[in-house]
Design a protein around this motif. Structure first.
Motif, PDB file in Angstrom:
ATOM      1  N   VAL A   1      87.486 -37.349 -84.544  1.00 15.32           N
ATOM      2  CA  VAL A   1      88.528 -37.474 -85.570  1.00 15.32           C
ATOM      3  C   VAL A   1      88.207 -36.583 -86.761  1.00 15.32           C
ATOM      4  CG1 VAL A   1      89.526 -39.035 -87.285  1.00 15.32           C
ATOM      5  CG2 VAL A   1      89.304 -39.778 -84.915  1.00 15.32           C
ATOM      6  N   VAL A   2      86.959 -36.605 -87.198  1.00 17.44           N
ATOM      7  CA  VAL A   2      86.563 -35.776 -88.341  1.00 17.44           C
ATOM      8  C   VAL A   2      86.720 -34.292 -88.014  1.00 17.44           C
ATOM      9  CG1 VAL A   2      84.629 -35.091 -89.802  1.00 17.44           C
ATOM     10  CG2 VAL A   2      85.015 -37.517 -89.297  1.00 17.44           C
ATOM     11  N   ALA A   3      86.293 -33.894 -86.825  1.00 16.24           N
ATOM     12  CA  ALA A   3      86.436 -32.487 -86.426  1.00 16.24           C
ATOM     13  C   ALA A   3      87.904 -32.083 -86.377  1.00 16.24           C
ATOM     14  CB  ALA A   3      85.778 -32.270 -85.063  1.00 16.24           C
ATOM     15  N   SER A   4      88.748 -32.972 -85.885  1.00 15.56           N
ATOM     16  CA  SER A   4      90.189 -32.693 -85.825  1.00 15.56           C
ATOM     17  C   SER A   4      90.775 -32.556 -87.223  1.00 15.56           C
ATOM     18  CB  SER A   4      90.913 -33.807 -85.067  1.00 15.56           C
ATOM     19  OG  SER A   4      90.441 -33.904 -83.736  1.00 15.56           O
ATOM     20  N   ALA A   5      90.306 -33.418 -88.134  1.00 20.30           N
ATOM     21  CA  ALA A   5      90.796 -33.352 -89.514  1.00 20.30           C
ATOM     22  C   ALA A   5      90.378 -32.056 -90.183  1.00 20.30           C
ATOM     23  CB  ALA A   5      90.274 -34.548 -90.306  1.00 20.30           C
ATOM     24  N   MET A   6      89.200 -31.556 -89.834  1.00 21.72           N
ATOM     25  CA  MET A   6      88.709 -30.331 -90.450  1.00 21.72           C
ATOM     26  C   MET A   6      89.531 -29.107 -90.056  1.00 21.72           C
ATOM     27  SD  MET A   6      86.408 -31.168 -92.555  1.00 21.72           S
ATOM     28  CE  MET A   6      85.860 -29.508 -92.969  1.00 21.72           C
ATOM     29  N   ILE A   7      90.252 -29.217 -88.954  1.00 23.93           N
ATOM     30  CA  ILE A   7      91.151 -28.113 -88.579  1.00 23.93           C
ATOM     31  C   ILE A   7      92.610 -28.519 -88.797  1.00 23.93           C
ATOM     32  CG2 ILE A   7      89.540 -27.073 -86.937  1.00 23.93           C
ATOM     33  CD1 ILE A   7      91.093 -28.405 -84.668  1.00 23.93           C
ATOM     34  N   ASN A   8      92.792 -29.633 -89.546  1.00 19.34           N
ATOM     35  CA  ASN A   8      94.136 -30.110 -89.913  1.00 19.34           C
ATOM     36  C   ASN A   8      95.031 -30.337 -88.707  1.00 19.34           C
ATOM     37  OD1 ASN A   8      93.788 -30.097 -92.815  1.00 19.34           O
ATOM     38  ND2 ASN A   8      93.824 -27.858 -92.695  1.00 19.34           N
ATOM     39  N   ASP A   9      94.463 -30.884 -87.650  1.00 15.70           N
ATOM     40  CA  ASP A   9      95.223 -31.164 -86.437  1.00 15.70           C
ATOM     41  C   ASP A   9      95.569 -32.658 -86.401  1.00 15.70           C
ATOM     42  OD1 ASP A   9      96.277 -31.467 -83.901  1.00 15.70           O
ATOM     43  OD2 ASP A   9      94.844 -30.114 -82.944  1.00 15.70           O
ATOM     44  N   SER A  10      96.693 -33.004 -86.998  1.00 16.22           N
ATOM     45  CA  SER A  10      97.102 -34.405 -87.085  1.00 16.22           C
ATOM     46  C   SER A  10      97.339 -35.020 -85.716  1.00 16.22           C
ATOM     47  CB  SER A  10      98.376 -34.535 -87.931  1.00 16.22           C
ATOM     48  OG  SER A  10      98.141 -34.099 -89.255  1.00 16.22           O
ATOM     49  N   ALA A  11      97.899 -34.231 -84.805  1.00 19.32           N
ATOM     50  CA  ALA A  11      98.168 -34.745 -83.459  1.00 19.32           C
ATOM     51  C   ALA A  11      96.858 -35.126 -82.766  1.00 19.32           C
ATOM     52  CB  ALA A  11      98.915 -33.694 -82.636  1.00 19.32           C
ATOM     53  N   ALA A  12      95.837 -34.293 -82.929  1.00 21.95           N
ATOM     54  CA  ALA A  12      94.548 -34.590 -82.308  1.00 21.95           C
ATOM     55  C   ALA A  12      93.912 -35.829 -82.937  1.00 21.95           C
ATOM     56  CB  ALA A  12      93.613 -33.388 -82.447  1.00 21.95           C
ATOM     57  N   ILE A  13      94.034 -35.943 -84.248  1.00 23.63           N
ATOM     58  CA  ILE A  13      93.493 -37.129 -84.928  1.00 23.63           C
ATOM     59  C   ILE A  13      94.071 -38.389 -84.314  1.00 23.63           C
ATOM     60  CG2 ILE A  13      93.461 -38.443 -87.092  1.00 23.63           C
ATOM     61  CD1 ILE A  13      93.422 -35.759 -88.577  1.00 23.63           C
ATOM     62  N   MET A  14      95.401 -38.435 -84.213  1.00 24.57           N
ATOM     63  CA  MET A  14      96.065 -39.631 -83.689  1.00 24.57           C
ATOM     64  C   MET A  14      95.757 -39.826 -82.207  1.00 24.57           C
ATOM     65  SD  MET A  14      97.262 -41.163 -86.181  1.00 24.57           S
ATOM     66  CE  MET A  14      97.836 -42.493 -85.116  1.00 24.57           C
ATOM     67  N   GLN A  15      95.542 -38.739 -81.492  1.00 23.11           N
ATOM     68  CA  GLN A  15      95.198 -38.858 -80.079  1.00 23.11           C
ATOM     69  C   GLN A  15      93.890 -39.626 -79.917  1.00 23.11           C
ATOM     70  OE1 GLN A  15      94.614 -35.090 -78.010  1.00 23.11           O
ATOM     71  NE2 GLN A  15      93.033 -36.027 -76.749  1.00 23.11           N
ATOM     72  N   TYR A  16      92.892 -39.281 -80.745  1.00 21.00           N
ATOM     73  CA  TYR A  16      91.599 -39.966 -80.646  1.00 21.00           C
ATOM     74  C   TYR A  16      91.674 -41.395 -81.181  1.00 21.00           C
ATOM     75  CZ  TYR A  16      89.522 -35.501 -79.346  1.00 21.00           C
ATOM     76  OH  TYR A  16      89.211 -34.330 -78.691  1.00 21.00           O
ATOM     77  N   VAL A  17      92.484 -41.595 -82.219  1.00 23.41           N
ATOM     78  CA  VAL A  17      92.649 -42.950 -82.754  1.00 23.41           C
ATOM     79  C   VAL A  17      93.261 -43.859 -81.694  1.00 23.41           C
ATOM     80  CG1 VAL A  17      93.906 -44.362 -84.438  1.00 23.41           C
ATOM     81  CG2 VAL A  17      92.790 -42.243 -85.175  1.00 23.41           C
ATOM     82  N   VAL A  18      94.343 -43.392 -81.084  1.00 23.34           N
ATOM     83  CA  VAL A  18      95.023 -44.186 -80.048  1.00 23.34           C
ATOM     84  C   VAL A  18      94.102 -44.409 -78.856  1.00 23.34           C
ATOM     85  CG1 VAL A  18      96.927 -44.190 -78.387  1.00 23.34           C
ATOM     86  CG2 VAL A  18      97.330 -43.472 -80.753  1.00 23.34           C
ATOM     87  N   ARG A  19      93.373 -43.376 -78.508  1.00 21.97           N
ATOM     88  CA  ARG A  19      92.459 -43.483 -77.371  1.00 21.97           C
ATOM     89  C   ARG A  19      91.379 -44.532 -77.629  1.00 21.97           C
ATOM     90  NH1 ARG A  19      89.850 -38.037 -74.623  1.00 21.97           N
ATOM     91  NH2 ARG A  19      88.800 -39.019 -72.841  1.00 21.97           N
ATOM     92  N   SER A  20      90.896 -44.603 -78.869  1.00 16.94           N
ATOM     93  CA  SER A  20      89.887 -45.615 -79.211  1.00 16.94           C
ATOM     94  C   SER A  20      90.493 -47.013 -79.165  1.00 16.94           C
ATOM     95  CB  SER A  20      89.304 -45.335 -80.595  1.00 16.94           C
ATOM     96  OG  SER A  20      90.244 -45.614 -81.618  1.00 16.94           O
ATOM     97  N   GLU A  21      91.739 -47.125 -79.601  1.00 17.20           N
ATOM     98  CA  GLU A  21      92.422 -48.424 -79.566  1.00 17.20           C
ATOM     99  C   GLU A  21      92.603 -48.901 -78.130  1.00 17.20           C
ATOM    100  OE1 GLU A  21      95.089 -47.685 -83.633  1.00 17.20           O
ATOM    101  OE2 GLU A  21      95.977 -47.491 -81.648  1.00 17.20           O
ATOM    102  N   MET A  22      92.919 -47.965 -77.245  1.00 15.35           N
ATOM    103  CA  MET A  22      93.117 -48.312 -75.827  1.00 15.35           C
ATOM    104  C   MET A  22      91.815 -48.788 -75.196  1.00 15.35           C
ATOM    105  SD  MET A  22      95.704 -45.251 -74.649  1.00 15.35           S
ATOM    106  CE  MET A  22      95.738 -45.812 -72.934  1.00 15.35           C
ATOM    107  N   GLN A  23      90.692 -48.401 -75.792  1.00 17.35           N
ATOM    108  CA  GLN A  23      89.396 -48.858 -75.288  1.00 17.35           C
ATOM    109  C   GLN A  23      88.990 -50.197 -75.910  1.00 17.35           C
ATOM    110  OE1 GLN A  23      87.449 -47.579 -72.842  1.00 17.35           O
ATOM    111  NE2 GLN A  23      89.154 -46.149 -72.470  1.00 17.35           N
ATOM    112  N   GLY A  24      89.856 -50.715 -76.764  1.00 15.89           N
ATOM    113  CA  GLY A  24      89.576 -52.003 -77.396  1.00 15.89           C
ATOM    114  C   GLY A  24      88.669 -51.902 -78.598  1.00 15.89           C
ATOM    115  N   LEU A  25      88.444 -50.693 -79.098  1.00 16.08           N
ATOM    116  CA  LEU A  25      87.595 -50.521 -80.274  1.00 16.08           C
ATOM    117  C   LEU A  25      88.400 -50.848 -81.529  1.00 16.08           C
ATOM    118  CD1 LEU A  25      85.874 -47.154 -79.287  1.00 16.08           C
ATOM    119  CD2 LEU A  25      85.089 -49.491 -78.848  1.00 16.08           C
ATOM    120  N   SER A  26      87.760 -51.449 -82.508  1.00 18.79           N
ATOM    121  CA  SER A  26      88.465 -51.867 -83.725  1.00 18.79           C
ATOM    122  C   SER A  26      88.646 -50.700 -84.690  1.00 18.79           C
ATOM    123  CB  SER A  26      87.705 -52.992 -84.424  1.00 18.79           C
ATOM    124  OG  SER A  26      86.499 -52.505 -84.984  1.00 18.79           O
ATOM    125  N   LEU A  27      89.751 -50.745 -85.436  1.00 16.21           N
ATOM    126  CA  LEU A  27      89.960 -49.742 -86.475  1.00 16.21           C
ATOM    127  C   LEU A  27      88.902 -49.860 -87.561  1.00 16.21           C
ATOM    128  CD1 LEU A  27      93.833 -49.522 -87.077  1.00 16.21           C
ATOM    129  CD2 LEU A  27      92.310 -47.752 -86.185  1.00 16.21           C
TER     130      LEU A  27
END
Length: 295
Positions: free
Chosen positions: A64-90
């Motif tokens: 997520v941090v690496a994605s933010a450093m290149i201002n890739d919002s889509a990638a950020i959300m991709q990893y966030v959603v992917r973590s949620e699908m694994q049952g990891l907490s926000l």
């Protein structure tokens, strides 16, 4: 064009190769890319790592941090959603991003991610706002703290912690009167709240002392200019003692009943020592003051 196609084919051949390397080797390479700010290269490693261990929070944090450093919002959300699908907490994800972004001196990344999640997943607004509130308070950002505190208070108007954040932000913004009113509203919810009683006691103690000092100053300025109405100034001081000083004593006493300490004891002793007595000038100073006022 041929060079572009050749580069694409070369990168495609690397994917199976990374997949065949030991996990620790890929992780080390990913860490190296991250440290060297080679964000896109790091992201390629993270995808491989997540294929093998999809439940590792740290990988999502770094991705997520690496994605933010290149201002890739889509990638950020991709990893966030992917973590949620694994049952990891926000909570674990946000905490990790906070620590990581501070470590690389890019705290704005943390804010960027929180605002993005809040925008893209409005059902997590309160969770994101709680973290944003802490972030803005840490940065002493009064305006943003007030905005987030008000958002949270719309949903939970009697949440004392949010009210305290609002009061502190108002004080930071220079609006002490509004801060006082918020602190009083806290006492309507919990009359024994230590912080609110301490704040209000300190506020009225300072305000009362300033008013008493002002009265003494005005009285001294009138010395030597008959008629000096000492009774008028004494009565003015009695009014301050009965209002601000009494309020300060009341709030400090309540705070001391909850959590007594040396500061409170010293303050109460000092307040008890205040009287309506007026300052006296010596025989030498009085003519000098009179002479200076005539010049």
């Amino acid at each position: 064009m041929r060079r572009v196609i050749g580069l694409f084919l070369f990168c495609a051949t690397l994917l199976p190769m990374w997949g065949e390397l030991p996990y620790r080797t890929v992780l080390r390479k990913a860490d190296d890319h991250f440290v060297n700010a080679e964000w896109r290269d790091a992201l390629a490693m993270y995808d491989t790592l997540l294929e093998r261990r999809p439940g590792r929070v740290k990988t999502y944090v770094d991705a997520v941090v690496a994605s933010a450093m290149i201002n890739d919002s889509a990638a950020i959300m991709q990893y966030v959603v992917r973590s949620e699908m694994q049952g990891l907490s926000l909570d674990s994800l946000f905490t990790g991003i906070d620590v990581c972004s501070r470590a690389i001196g890019q705290t704005g990344v943390y804010e960027q991610v929180l605002l993005l999640v809040k925008s893209e997943q409005p059902w997590f607004t309160r969770v994101a706002n709680n973290y944003l509130l802490g972030y803005y308070e840490f940065r002493h950002d009064a305006a943003h703290t007030l905005a987030i505190a008000d958002e949270l208070l719309e949903v939970m108007p009697r949440q004392v912690n949010y009210l305290k954040s609002k009061a502190n932000a108002l004080l930071l913004a220079g609006d002490s009167e509004a801060a006082v009113e918020v602190q009083k509203s806290i006492l309507q919810i919990d009359s024994l709240d230590f912080d609110a009683n301490l704040f209000l006691g300190s506020y009225y103690a300072v305000k009362g002392q300033e008013r008493l000092d002002s009265i003494d100053t005005r009285y001294l300025e009138e010395v030597g200019q008959p008629p000096v109405q000492a009774s008028y100034y004494r009565e003015a001081k009695r009014e301050v003692l009965a209002a601000d000083i009494a309020a300060a004593r009341r709030y400090f006493t309540t705070a001391a009943q909850t959590r007594s300490n040396r500061y409170l004891n010293d303050q109460l002793a000092r307040l008890d020592g205040l009287t309506d007595e007026l300052p006296q000038l010596s025989g030498i100073v009085k003519p000098l003051l009179w002479r200076l006022k005539q010049e």
